[in-house]
Design a protein around this motif. Structure first.
Motif, short mmCIF file in Angstrom:
data_model
loop_
_atom_site.label_atom_id
_atom_site.label_comp_id
_atom_site.label_asym_id
_atom_site.label_seq_id
_atom_site.Cartn_x
_atom_site.Cartn_y
_atom_site.Cartn_z
N MET A 198 0.84 -1.20 0.00
CA MET A 198 0.00 0.00 0.00
C MET A 198 0.87 1.24 0.00
N THR A 199 0.42 2.28 -0.67
CA THR A 199 1.11 3.55 -0.64
C THR A 199 0.84 4.24 0.69
N ALA A 200 1.60 5.29 0.97
CA ALA A 200 1.40 6.03 2.21
C ALA A 200 0.00 6.63 2.27
N ARG A 256 -2.48 3.91 3.15
CA ARG A 256 -2.41 3.57 4.57
C ARG A 256 -3.10 4.61 5.44
N ARG A 257 -2.91 5.88 5.11
CA ARG A 257 -3.57 6.94 5.88
C ARG A 257 -5.08 6.87 5.70
N LEU A 258 -5.53 6.60 4.49
CA LEU A 258 -6.97 6.50 4.24
C LEU A 258 -7.57 5.32 5.01
N ASN A 288 -10.86 3.48 9.70
CA ASN A 288 -10.80 2.36 10.64
C ASN A 288 -10.81 1.01 9.93
N ALA A 289 -10.20 0.95 8.75
CA ALA A 289 -10.14 -0.29 7.97
C ALA A 289 -8.73 -0.87 8.03
N GLU A 290 -8.65 -2.19 7.88
CA GLU A 290 -7.36 -2.84 7.75
C GLU A 290 -6.93 -2.81 6.28
N GLN A 342 -16.08 -6.65 11.59
CA GLN A 342 -15.86 -5.74 10.46
C GLN A 342 -17.01 -4.76 10.31
N ALA A 343 -18.24 -5.24 10.49
CA ALA A 343 -19.41 -4.37 10.36
C ALA A 343 -19.35 -3.21 11.35
N ARG A 344 -18.97 -3.51 12.58
CA ARG A 344 -18.93 -2.45 13.59
C ARG A 344 -17.91 -1.38 13.24
N ARG A 345 -16.80 -1.77 12.64
CA ARG A 345 -15.77 -0.81 12.27
C ARG A 345 -16.09 -0.06 10.98
N LEU A 346 -16.75 -0.73 10.02
CA LEU A 346 -16.79 -0.23 8.65
C LEU A 346 -18.15 0.27 8.16
N PHE A 347 -19.23 -0.13 8.83
CA PHE A 347 -20.55 0.21 8.29
C PHE A 347 -20.83 1.71 8.30
#
Length: 433
Positions: A1-3, A6-8, A13-15, A144-149
């Motif tokens: 991944m580019t910098a 990674r920041r995005l 809050n995604a891996e 994942q849902a709790r972090r990403l939804f």
């Protein structure tokens, strides 16, 4: 991944392996909501064209249409592999839009065509959004849902923000038929994004190696055309979600009817009505987007789903009490905007998190039954209840007091359901360690 990537990923809050899938989910909801919100101001104006006093009949007709459509959709879900189910649903509604393009070119001023379109788009909206959230609950697991939804739901807000602007800007150049054609094209784009998400599911989502075992998406969802109903009736948890949706629709319908009545009185021209509804939609989506990007995810992580599902109803309860004291269009519009921002930014993502840990039959059939039949049934019942309250002749204050009571019950039930979901996610997290 580019910098930058990674920041995005950290910002949402995604891996690392989730970033593209989350952006695809965001884009899918953008397409759906941009298309729908281009058409929503047209729907509102067409509802008024048939007479504000007849809106409860349109709500009842929508409920009847839901009763006919849901078993057909469930039958299709039992015959078509889950990986292709949404293609059939979105393809069908896309063809419907093309038919309406032709009909409005042939007879633009028909009141009955306006009524048919109002009922159709009310069915269309719930089905395409419901199956999209079923897809998200299928692709991402509970953690994942709790972090990403929240971020995925922000795609709906961006689409809802662009849709009213496009409607207001293009209605003169393209007309109603042109906006319908553009919405059909956006529905096709959503189908392409769905294909990517289902492929990603097997690599890094809910179907990845080592994830909790789930039914294969290459097989149809088990059950019969009425198993969504039987699933709900057989589960206290699903019954609680259904009651939560009924209270949500009661509050929403009371506000919607008052809004339609006052807009019809203050803005008699149909084009002006479309612009007023467009401005309200724009403010709602702008507020919802801000909350989704900067507030919702942090609330879900730190305070839990119970706060997502109970805080907004509590605010709406206070707003209804304010409306009882000052029954003006300005107060009503402010309460309507707050309620809708809260629903899109907090209540809807929180509600969808409740389904992520469940089996495929609950995610697709029971969820679809709640999102369509229960939702529109609540609309119809509360529409007639609102008409009955109006017949009593006590004015807006009585409607506001009844709305405040419904909102208070809505908040309490949201706290209960959210607390159960928080405990389940906590147990899953402890099990991993």
């Amino acid at each position: 991944m580019t910098a930058l990537e990674r920041r995005l990923a950290r910002a949402i809050n995604a891996e690392a392996q989730e970033l593209v899938a989350v952006l695809a989910g965001f884009a899918l909801f953008f397409c759906l909501f941009a298309g729908y919100f281009m058409l929503r101001p047209i729907r509102e104006a067409m509802g008024i064209a048939g007479g504000v006093e007849n809106l409860q009949w349109l709500f009842s007709a929508t409920f009847v249409a839901m009763l006919l459509a849901v078993p057909l959709l469930a039958w299709l879900n039992s015959r078509v592999p889950r990986i292709h189910f949404i293609d059939w649903v979105y393809g069908f509604f896309g063809l419907n839009l093309l038919v309406f393009v032709l009909l409005f070119r042939l007879d633009h001023g028909s009141v009955w065509l306006a009524r048919v379109f109002y009922v159709w788009i009310s069915v269309y909206n719930l089905f395409v959004i419901s199956v999209a959230w079923s897809l998200m609950a299928d692709v991402f697991d509970g953690a994942q849902a709790r972090r990403l939804f929240a971020f995925i739901a922000a795609g709906a807000s961006v689409g809802g923000l662009c849709g009213p602007l496009l409607s207001a800007l293009l209605i003169g150049a393209l007309g109603e038929a042109g906006l319908m054609l553009l919405a059909a094209l956006l529905l096709g784009a959503a189908m392409a994004l769905k294909r990517y998400l289902m492929a990603w599911r097997a690599r890094a989502g809910a179907g990845r190696p080592g994830a909790t075992p789930s039914e294969s998406p290459r097989r149809p969802v088990p059950g019969n055309p009425f198993s969504g109903l039987t699933r709900v009736l057989g589960s206290r948890y699903l019954l609680g979600i259904a009651a939560f949706v009924l209270l949500l629709t009661s509050v929403s319908t009371f506000l919607y009817f008052e809004q339609a009545r006052l807009v019809a009185e203050l803005f008699p021209d149909r084009a002006a009505q479309v612009r007023v509804f467009g401005v309200i939609d724009f403010l709602v989506q702008a507020g919802a987007l801000t909350a989704q990007l900067f507030v919702t995810g942090r609330v879900a992580q730190r305070l839990g789903v119970r706060v997502l599902l109970s805080a907004v109803p509590a605010l709406v309860c206070l707003g209804f009490l304010g409306l009882a004291l000052v029954p003006t269009f300005a107060v009503l519009a402010a309460l309507m905007i707050v309620r809708r921002i809260g629903e899109y930014a907090f209540v809807r993502p929180g509600r969808e998190m409740l389904f992520a840990p469940l089996d495929a039959e609950s995610k697709y059939k029971a969820k679809n039954f709640i999102d369509t039949v229960v939702y529109r049934g609540g609309d119809a019942l509360s529409g007639w209840a609102k008409a009955g309250l109006d017949l009593l002749g006590h004015g807006a204050w009585l409607v506001a007091l009844v709305g405040a009571l419904c909102a208070a019950l809505w908040s309490a039930l949201g706290w209960y359901l959210g607390s159960r979901a928080d405990r389940q996610v906590g147990a899953e997290h402890s099990g991993r360690w």
